[in-house]
Write a protein that holds these residues in place. Structure first.
Motif, PDB file in Angstrom:
ATOM      1  N   LYS A 406     -69.028  34.789   9.699  1.00  0.00           N
ATOM      2  CA  LYS A 406     -68.847  35.982   8.882  1.00  0.00           C
ATOM      3  C   LYS A 406     -68.278  35.655   7.514  1.00  0.00           C
ATOM      4  N   THR A 407     -67.593  34.546   7.425  1.00  0.00           N
ATOM      5  CA  THR A 407     -66.998  34.168   6.145  1.00  0.00           C
ATOM      6  C   THR A 407     -68.061  33.534   5.272  1.00  0.00           C
ATOM      7  N   PRO A 408     -68.214  33.958   4.003  1.00  0.00           N
ATOM      8  CA  PRO A 408     -69.255  33.411   3.132  1.00  0.00           C
ATOM      9  C   PRO A 408     -69.062  31.904   2.939  1.00  0.00           C
ATOM     10  N   GLY A 409     -70.180  31.183   2.841  1.00  0.00           N
ATOM     11  CA  GLY A 409     -70.121  29.741   2.612  1.00  0.00           C
ATOM     12  C   GLY A 409     -71.234  29.030   3.332  1.00  0.00           C
ATOM     13  N   THR A 410     -71.408  27.761   2.977  1.00  0.00           N
ATOM     14  CA  THR A 410     -72.476  26.952   3.566  1.00  0.00           C
ATOM     15  C   THR A 410     -71.984  26.045   4.669  1.00  0.00           C
ATOM     16  N   GLY A 411     -70.678  25.863   4.754  1.00  0.00           N
ATOM     17  CA  GLY A 411     -70.146  24.948   5.758  1.00  0.00           C
ATOM     18  C   GLY A 411     -70.166  23.490   5.325  1.00  0.00           C
ATOM     19  N   LEU A 412     -70.494  23.234   4.036  1.00  0.00           N
ATOM     20  CA  LEU A 412     -70.584  21.849   3.560  1.00  0.00           C
ATOM     21  C   LEU A 412     -69.323  21.380   2.831  1.00  0.00           C
ATOM     22  N   GLY A 413     -68.382  22.304   2.563  1.00  0.00           N
ATOM     23  CA  GLY A 413     -67.204  21.958   1.760  1.00  0.00           C
ATOM     24  C   GLY A 413     -66.383  20.822   2.311  1.00  0.00           C
ATOM     25  N   LEU A 414     -65.923  20.956   3.570  1.00  0.00           N
ATOM     26  CA  LEU A 414     -65.091  19.910   4.159  1.00  0.00           C
ATOM     27  C   LEU A 414     -65.869  18.616   4.342  1.00  0.00           C
ATOM     28  N   ASP A 415     -67.150  18.707   4.617  1.00  0.00           N
ATOM     29  CA  ASP A 415     -67.949  17.507   4.791  1.00  0.00           C
ATOM     30  C   ASP A 415     -68.065  16.745   3.465  1.00  0.00           C
ATOM     31  N   ILE A 416     -68.253  17.482   2.371  1.00  0.00           N
ATOM     32  CA  ILE A 416     -68.301  16.842   1.059  1.00  0.00           C
ATOM     33  C   ILE A 416     -66.962  16.182   0.747  1.00  0.00           C
ATOM     34  N   VAL A 417     -65.877  16.879   1.079  1.00  0.00           N
ATOM     35  CA  VAL A 417     -64.541  16.305   0.879  1.00  0.00           C
ATOM     36  C   VAL A 417     -64.399  15.008   1.659  1.00  0.00           C
ATOM     37  N   LYS A 418     -64.828  15.029   2.928  1.00  0.00           N
ATOM     38  CA  LYS A 418     -64.716  13.843   3.762  1.00  0.00           C
ATOM     39  C   LYS A 418     -65.566  12.694   3.199  1.00  0.00           C
ATOM     40  N   GLU A 419     -66.782  13.029   2.729  1.00  0.00           N
ATOM     41  CA  GLU A 419     -67.646  12.002   2.147  1.00  0.00           C
ATOM     42  C   GLU A 419     -66.972  11.349   0.943  1.00  0.00           C
ATOM     43  N   LEU A 420     -66.410  12.162   0.060  1.00  0.00           N
ATOM     44  CA  LEU A 420     -65.745  11.631  -1.132  1.00  0.00           C
ATOM     45  C   LEU A 420     -64.531  10.784  -0.769  1.00  0.00           C
TER      46      LEU A 420
END
Length: 472
Positions: A406-420
């Motif tokens: 229900k919360t807007p977003g793609t779900g990629l934020g934390l994964d991008i953080v982890k990748e960086l």
């Protein structure tokens, strides 16, 4: 000079050579001095023999009391200096005062071309003697003139000389060793300057290796600069290729997806499903390539404190109902060693997630700590939201996973953080916050900031929320 360094190797090599050279020089000088004294003694004895022979030929009487030598050592008993005259039968016909009480034998060695014989013997008192003998023929018969000199004195002088020579040579060796250490340190200074210049490039203080270096290492500095330029060109080409690949793949995949959506059959469902997977894979690997290219650039650093201050102000405007507290770090806080945009992406994603899930309060802390990987920048963001269980904390780091649809977003934020964070060799931890929600701790590499070196432990902060409140 540390063990294993070039300066240390030069020092120990020079010191070892000096020890060997000084010892060899000491023994050679002692041997030359011994030979010189022995030659001088032999010449003195030859002179005395010739003097006695001349006196005997002049007087024609071997028992004449006038036959004598002026050297007073021949008058002193047990002096080691003796002379005697014997006839053909070996009877003693004349002698020096020093021979009294001594049975001085003749020389048994064969005569040389000049009719002289020489050998080394010991007298009854333990004194080593060099003996020279010559024959003289008169009307009354043939007589042997024997003269002995004190060789023990010569040996003692040689020993004294050897000891003094080693003392002097040792002092010279110590001075030369100290000089070699100084020379080695001075000679290695250009290498230290080159190392410092390369470190400045790595820390982001310089774009290339600068300075003037000796002929031997100047090519190395040029090669490092050429490598940096080549690396930058390769990364730029990689970025262009990544962009071209993105445009080349996304359009066909989008066409396939749209065509499949327009069709209502089993094949269309399969195509839709597979194109979604293809799109996800393309996004994943393109993102990884983009991150790897950005973080491979040497010589970048960013002021983490300024970035966090800017982000907290922005988030305060986006989420006016959230109290965002940021503890301003001390001026000695080290900078982030990497691209400024990467740190903004890491901190921005984490701060945005904290604001979305919080119940009105978010705290941001920035510090440094020294660990197994050296000094690291520590970013901590916590909220008073519902938090995550250990299972959810592990699951949420997977690419595209969202625990609340229900919360807007793609779900990629934390994964991008982890990748960086992984690309920079840092760490990302999700914990339970003291506020009751989620605590996210990120550790990243550091570079010296304007104030110099990093603090030895975790940086202490002072509370500062007035700026954020005024911005909201």
């Amino acid at each position: 000079m540390r063990k294993g360094s070039i300066a240390a190797s030069l020092f120990w090599l020079t010191a070892g050579f000096l020890v060997l050279a000084m010892m060899t020089t000491g023994y050679l000088l002692s041997d030359l001095y011994s030979r010189a004294l022995d030659t001088s003694l032999s010449e003195t004895l030859d002179f005395h023999v010739e003097s006695l022979a001349g006196a005997l030929l002049d007087t024609r009487d071997p028992q004449d009391p006038g036959i004598a030598l002026a050297d007073p050592r021949f008058e002193r008993p047990r002096s080691g200096w003796y002379w005697i005259i014997r006839d053909d039968a070996g009877r003693l016909v004349n002698l020096s005062t020093s021979v009294v009480g001594i049975d001085l034998q003749g020389v048994s060695a064969s005569a040389d071309a000049l009719g002289r014989s020489t050998e080394v013997v010991d007298d009854p008192f333990g004194t080593r003697l060099r003996v020279v003998e010559r024959s003289v023929t008169l009307e009354s018969g043939r007589y042997a003139i024997t003269v002995a000199g004190n060789l023990t004195e010569i040996l003692e002088l040689v020993e004294d000389f050897r000891g003094q020579a080693f003392i002097v040579l040792g002092a010279v060796g110590v001075m030369l060793t100290i000089m070699s250490a100084i020379v080695a340190r001075i000679a290695m200074r250009p290498i230290s300057r080159l190392s410092t210049a390369i470190e400045q490039v790595r820390e982001g203080d310089a774009a290339e290796v600068s300075g003037t270096y000796p002929t031997e290492i100047a090519p190395l500095a040029e090669e490092v600069n050429e490598l940096l330029r080549s690396n930058a060109q390769i990364i730029e080409r990689a970025r262009n290729q990544v962009g071209n690949l993105a445009h080349g793949l996304k359009t066909p995949i989008a066409v396939l997806r749209n065509e499949a959506v327009a069709q209502k059959d089993g094949l269309a469902d399969v195509v839709t499903s597979e194109t979604e997977k293809m799109s996800s894979l393309v996004s994943t690997y393109l993102e990884r390539a983009r991150l790897a290219a950005r973080t491979s650039v040497v010589g970048k650093k960013a002021d983490a404190s300024m970035i966090l201050q800017r982000l907290t102000r922005v988030m305060g405007k986006i989420y006016p109902g959230i109290d965002i507290a940021f503890d301003t770090p001390d001026a000695t806080l080290p900078w982030f060693r990497g691209d400024e945009a990467d740190l903004e992406e890491v901190a921005g994603n984490l701060l945005d997630n904290a604001c979305k899930w919080s119940r009105g309060a978010v705290e941001v802390r920035l510090g440094s700590e020294r660990g197994a990987k050296g000094t690291q920048l520590v970013l901590a963001i916590e909220d008073n939201g519902p938090g995550l269980s250990e299972e959810d904390a592990t699951k949420v780091l997977r690419r595209g996973v969202r625990l609340d649809e229900k919360t807007p977003g793609t779900g990629l934020g934390l994964d991008i953080v982890k990748e960086l964070v992984d690309v920079y060799g840092g760490s990302l931890e999700l914990k339970r916050s003291a506020l009751g929600g989620l605590l996210v701790e990120v550790r990243l590499p550091t570079a010296p900031g304007r104030a110099g070196a990093a603090s030895p432990g975790l940086t202490h902060f002072r509370r500062n929320t007035s700026q954020e409140a005024s911005d909201r």
